[in-house]
Enzyme design. Structure first.
Site, PDB file in Angstrom:
ATOM      1  N   ASP A  39       0.530  29.730 -27.108  1.00  0.00           N
ATOM      2  CA  ASP A  39       1.563  30.675 -26.674  1.00  0.00           C
ATOM      3  C   ASP A  39       2.456  30.022 -25.620  1.00  0.00           C
ATOM      4  O   ASP A  39       2.057  29.060 -24.970  1.00  0.00           O
ATOM      5  CB  ASP A  39       0.894  31.906 -26.040  1.00  0.00           C
ATOM      6  CG  ASP A  39       0.243  32.793 -27.082  1.00  0.00           C
ATOM      7  OD1 ASP A  39       0.499  32.585 -28.272  1.00  0.00           O
ATOM      8  OD2 ASP A  39      -0.516  33.698 -26.687  1.00  0.00           O
ATOM      9  N   LYS A  61       6.101  33.970 -28.755  1.00  0.00           N
ATOM     10  CA  LYS A  61       7.174  34.911 -29.124  1.00  0.00           C
ATOM     11  C   LYS A  61       7.577  35.696 -27.891  1.00  0.00           C
ATOM     12  O   LYS A  61       7.697  36.889 -27.917  1.00  0.00           O
ATOM     13  CB  LYS A  61       6.674  35.868 -30.213  1.00  0.00           C
ATOM     14  CG  LYS A  61       6.354  35.160 -31.503  1.00  0.00           C
ATOM     15  CD  LYS A  61       6.089  36.140 -32.590  1.00  0.00           C
ATOM     16  CE  LYS A  61       4.799  36.835 -32.345  1.00  0.00           C
ATOM     17  NZ  LYS A  61       3.656  36.533 -33.065  1.00  0.00           N
ATOM     18  N   MET A 176       2.928  43.371 -19.139  1.00  0.00           N
ATOM     19  CA  MET A 176       4.307  43.398 -19.646  1.00  0.00           C
ATOM     20  C   MET A 176       5.029  44.673 -19.192  1.00  0.00           C
ATOM     21  O   MET A 176       5.456  45.488 -20.020  1.00  0.00           O
ATOM     22  CB  MET A 176       4.291  43.312 -21.189  1.00  0.00           C
ATOM     23  CG  MET A 176       3.628  42.059 -21.692  1.00  0.00           C
ATOM     24  SD  MET A 176       3.195  42.105 -23.434  1.00  0.00           S
ATOM     25  CE  MET A 176       1.653  43.002 -23.434  1.00  0.00           C
TER      26      MET A 176
HETATM   27  C1  LIG Z   1       1.042  39.024 -24.382  1.00  0.00           C
HETATM   28  S1  LIG Z   1       0.304  39.460 -22.862  1.00  0.00           S
HETATM   29  C2  LIG Z   1      -1.129  38.446 -22.912  1.00  0.00           C
HETATM   30  C3  LIG Z   1      -2.174  38.842 -21.910  1.00  0.00           C
HETATM   31  C4  LIG Z   1      -3.318  37.842 -21.868  1.00  0.00           C
HETATM   32  N1  LIG Z   1      -4.033  37.797 -23.137  1.00  0.00           N
HETATM   33  C5  LIG Z   1      -4.319  38.139 -20.740  1.00  0.00           C
HETATM   34  O1  LIG Z   1      -5.479  38.464 -21.001  1.00  0.00           O
HETATM   35  O2  LIG Z   1      -3.909  37.991 -19.570  1.00  0.00           O
HETATM   36  C6  LIG Z   1       1.332  38.624 -21.701  1.00  0.00           C
HETATM   37  C7  LIG Z   1       1.397  39.368 -20.377  1.00  0.00           C
HETATM   38  O3  LIG Z   1       0.227  39.100 -19.603  1.00  0.00           O
HETATM   39  C8  LIG Z   1       0.553  39.160 -18.229  1.00  0.00           C
HETATM   40  N2  LIG Z   1       0.256  37.858 -17.614  1.00  0.00           N
HETATM   41  C9  LIG Z   1      -0.198  36.750 -18.238  1.00  0.00           C
HETATM   42  N3  LIG Z   1      -0.408  35.758 -17.352  1.00  0.00           N
HETATM   43  C10 LIG Z   1      -0.095  36.253 -16.131  1.00  0.00           C
HETATM   44  C11 LIG Z   1      -0.118  35.720 -14.806  1.00  0.00           C
HETATM   45  N4  LIG Z   1      -0.508  34.467 -14.562  1.00  0.00           N
HETATM   46  N5  LIG Z   1       0.271  36.530 -13.790  1.00  0.00           N
HETATM   47  C12 LIG Z   1       0.640  37.811 -14.022  1.00  0.00           C
HETATM   48  N6  LIG Z   1       0.688  38.369 -15.249  1.00  0.00           N
HETATM   49  C13 LIG Z   1       0.333  37.595 -16.283  1.00  0.00           C
HETATM   50  C14 LIG Z   1       2.032  39.502 -18.142  1.00  0.00           C
HETATM   51  O4  LIG Z   1       2.151  40.916 -18.081  1.00  0.00           O
HETATM   52  C15 LIG Z   1       2.530  38.968 -19.466  1.00  0.00           C
HETATM   53  O5  LIG Z   1       3.745  39.570 -19.841  1.00  0.00           O
END
Ligand SMILES: C[S@@+](CC[C@H](N)C(=O)[O-])C[C@H]1O[C@@H](n2cnc3c(N)ncnc32)[C@H](O)[C@@H]1O
Length: 266
Positions: A39, A61, A176
């Protein structure tokens, strides 16, 4: 002994960004995989752990920018595995939280490709670590609710769920959250959610550029979200973050050892 089996797909959690938060299994699979489909959010320092000969492909995406279809991702995983390659499908955070892993596992099952899920540290856990706050501090929170901002206020309001989800004893982690916090805040307030609930926006959790901002729900509309991947946390558990955080007490190792001995002697 290698961990990555040929002809198999590994749905691997890359964690929130800090490579030190990868599991040992994830790091070993990255080093051994033939194909890595990752990703956009996976940090370059994690991709740097892949083997020299690995084929790396970004299949992200983000923000609705459709570079590759979900069906094409399935095809890539399946055809690589059928060619007896070890495939890592690398996802930010934990692969089973908001990552379309359900669809990918269904496609692999249908194609009879063996697969394995390797969990990772999800963004909410990393944000909680940054804030030094328990998401389920039993003094204030008896439940943890995780949901996607895409469905946040609007959908919930339609179903009359707002007050139930944003209950006094809940910690809510909104992945998100989008850019329009003012609309979310007004929907929640209109539906009877308490304006005094603490809210914390955390961006880039676990990365050097990690930042957070806190306010009450009544002031959420004015919160300027930092750039980068971010999460909105809501709940009474974050009261101390609003107050500038609890003072961190430092103890010498001597004191800790003394305490450990006394516990042991009891
Ligand atoms: C498609 S989701 C995937 C989530 C991921 N599978 C998880 O368990 O963290 C993507 C969202 O995860 C959150 N996210 C992922 N990494 C992050 C980080 N390092 N700090 C804050 N939010 C994060 C944000 O809201 C981002 O838009």
């Amino acid at each position: 002994v290698s961990v990555a089996e040929k002809g198999k797909v590994y749905l691997v959690g890359a964690g929130p960004g800090d490579p030190d938060l990868l599991t040992l299994k994830a790091a070993r699979l990255l080093a051994e995989a033939d194909v890595i489909l990752h990703d956009d959010l996976v940090s370059p320092s994690i991709l740097a752990l892949s083997g020299e000969r690995a084929l790396l492909m970004s299949v992200g995406k983000r923000c609705g920018r459709k570079k590759i279809t979900q069906a094409a991702i399935h095809d890539l995983m399946i055809s690589s595995a059928r060619r007896k390659l070890a495939v890592v499908r690398l996802k930010a955070g934990d692969p089973l939280i908001f990552g379309r892993a359900g669809e990918e596992m269904d496609a692999l099952r249908a194609a009879q490709i063996p697969f394995e899920v390797v969990p990772g540290v999800t963004a909410a856990s990393s944000a909680a670590a940054l804030l030094e706050t328990s998401l389920t501090d039993r003094r204030v929170a008896s439940k943890l609710i995780v949901f996607s901002g895409h469905h946040a206020a609007g959908e919930m309001a339609k179903q009359g769920l707002c007050p139930a989800i944003f209950a006094e004893d809940a910690t809510v982690a909104i992945y998100m959250p989008g850019d329009n916090l003012s609309e979310m805040a007004s929907t929640l307030l209109r539906n009877g959610v308490s304006g005094s609930l603490p809210c914390v926006a955390v961006s880039d959790a676990s990365r050097p550029e990690a930042r957070y901002q806190a306010c009450r729900l009544s002031g959420l509309a004015h919160l300027i979200l930092p750039p980068g991947p971010r999460l909105l946390l809501v709940g009474r558990a974050f009261e101390s973050v609003l107050g500038g955080g609890a003072p961190v007490e430092t103890a010498s190792l001597d004191g800790v050892l003394e305490l450990a001995r006394s516990i042991h002697l009891e």
